[in-house]
Design an enzyme around this catalytic site. Sequence first.
Site, PDB file in Angstrom:
ATOM      1  N   SER A  74      57.305 -53.603  48.665  1.00 10.10           N
ATOM      2  CA  SER A  74      58.106 -52.637  47.921  1.00 10.10           C
ATOM      3  C   SER A  74      59.540 -52.681  48.414  1.00 10.10           C
ATOM      4  O   SER A  74      59.805 -53.002  49.584  1.00 10.10           O
ATOM      5  CB  SER A  74      57.534 -51.219  48.087  1.00 10.10           C
ATOM      6  OG  SER A  74      58.199 -50.302  47.238  1.00 10.10           O
ATOM      7  N   ASP A  75      60.459 -52.369  47.511  1.00  8.79           N
ATOM      8  CA  ASP A  75      61.865 -52.311  47.892  1.00  8.79           C
ATOM      9  C   ASP A  75      62.557 -51.258  47.044  1.00  8.79           C
ATOM     10  O   ASP A  75      62.161 -51.011  45.898  1.00  8.79           O
ATOM     11  CB  ASP A  75      62.547 -53.665  47.693  1.00  8.79           C
ATOM     12  CG  ASP A  75      63.937 -53.692  48.311  1.00  8.79           C
ATOM     13  OD1 ASP A  75      64.010 -53.814  49.549  1.00  8.79           O
ATOM     14  OD2 ASP A  75      64.936 -53.568  47.580  1.00  8.79           O
ATOM     15  N   GLN A  76      63.577 -50.644  47.625  1.00  9.07           N
ATOM     16  CA  GLN A  76      64.286 -49.593  46.898  1.00  9.07           C
ATOM     17  C   GLN A  76      65.789 -49.833  46.946  1.00  9.07           C
ATOM     18  O   GLN A  76      66.352 -50.140  47.996  1.00  9.07           O
ATOM     19  CB  GLN A  76      63.970 -48.222  47.503  1.00  9.07           C
ATOM     20  CG  GLN A  76      64.527 -47.050  46.713  1.00  9.07           C
ATOM     21  CD  GLN A  76      64.104 -45.730  47.317  1.00  9.07           C
ATOM     22  OE1 GLN A  76      64.675 -45.278  48.306  1.00  9.07           O
ATOM     23  NE2 GLN A  76      63.086 -45.098  46.752  1.00  9.07           N
ATOM     24  N   ALA A 111      60.935 -50.761  43.450  1.00  9.36           N
ATOM     25  CA  ALA A 111      60.135 -51.868  42.918  1.00  9.36           C
ATOM     26  C   ALA A 111      58.876 -52.056  43.752  1.00  9.36           C
ATOM     27  O   ALA A 111      58.881 -51.864  44.971  1.00  9.36           O
ATOM     28  CB  ALA A 111      60.952 -53.152  42.912  1.00  9.36           C
TER      29      ALA A 111
END
EC number: 3.6.1.-
Length: 204
Positions: A74-76, A111
């Site tokens: 996950s990435d933000q 994401a």
Amino acid sequence: MIPSSAPSRLILASSSPYRRELLERLRLPFDVMVPDIIETALPGEAPEATALRLAREKAAAVAQRAPGSIVIGSDQVATLDGEQIGKPGDHARALAQLQKMRGRKVVFHTALCVWDGRASALTGPAQLENIQTVVTFRDLPDAELDAYLRIDQPYDCAGSAKNEGLGITILERIDSSDPTALTGLPMIALTAMLRKAGVRFFGL
């Protein structure tokens, strides 16, 4: 879909304690492995594209080290007027971020990638989704913003506020289809992806 009886190892590809705490809610056994990737935007890359690419790269990097596993990446990326807002790293930068964002709307792109190392070449290993959250910050004076930062110290958070902590007091509104996305791991999207990968819940 992979049959639920197929043995699988679940891995969270992240060093984030916030994502780990969220994943623990599912009461599934999982391991944590930190992906070794460069987490920077490419020239001209849109915020949503950056988040999706990095989520996929994190999951893929760990999947290479643990073949046959189900890996969560996950990435933000936070944006204000289309400009990416990174993790502040220290008090001065965090205060500058909050001063810039007060009374305004900030868009967070969170994401998610679930990489199924057991998937066939035909179906492909990666499921990808981006969850958008719009956060309206309260228009607060410098003294309150400074006091908040000294208590919560959210210097490792994009946007300089921990919504799961005292940071909720400086927010006016949160609009999202997935309430956990802002914390860093969209759990509604994640459980849908895990079900598609054949993961069962409730011990069934």
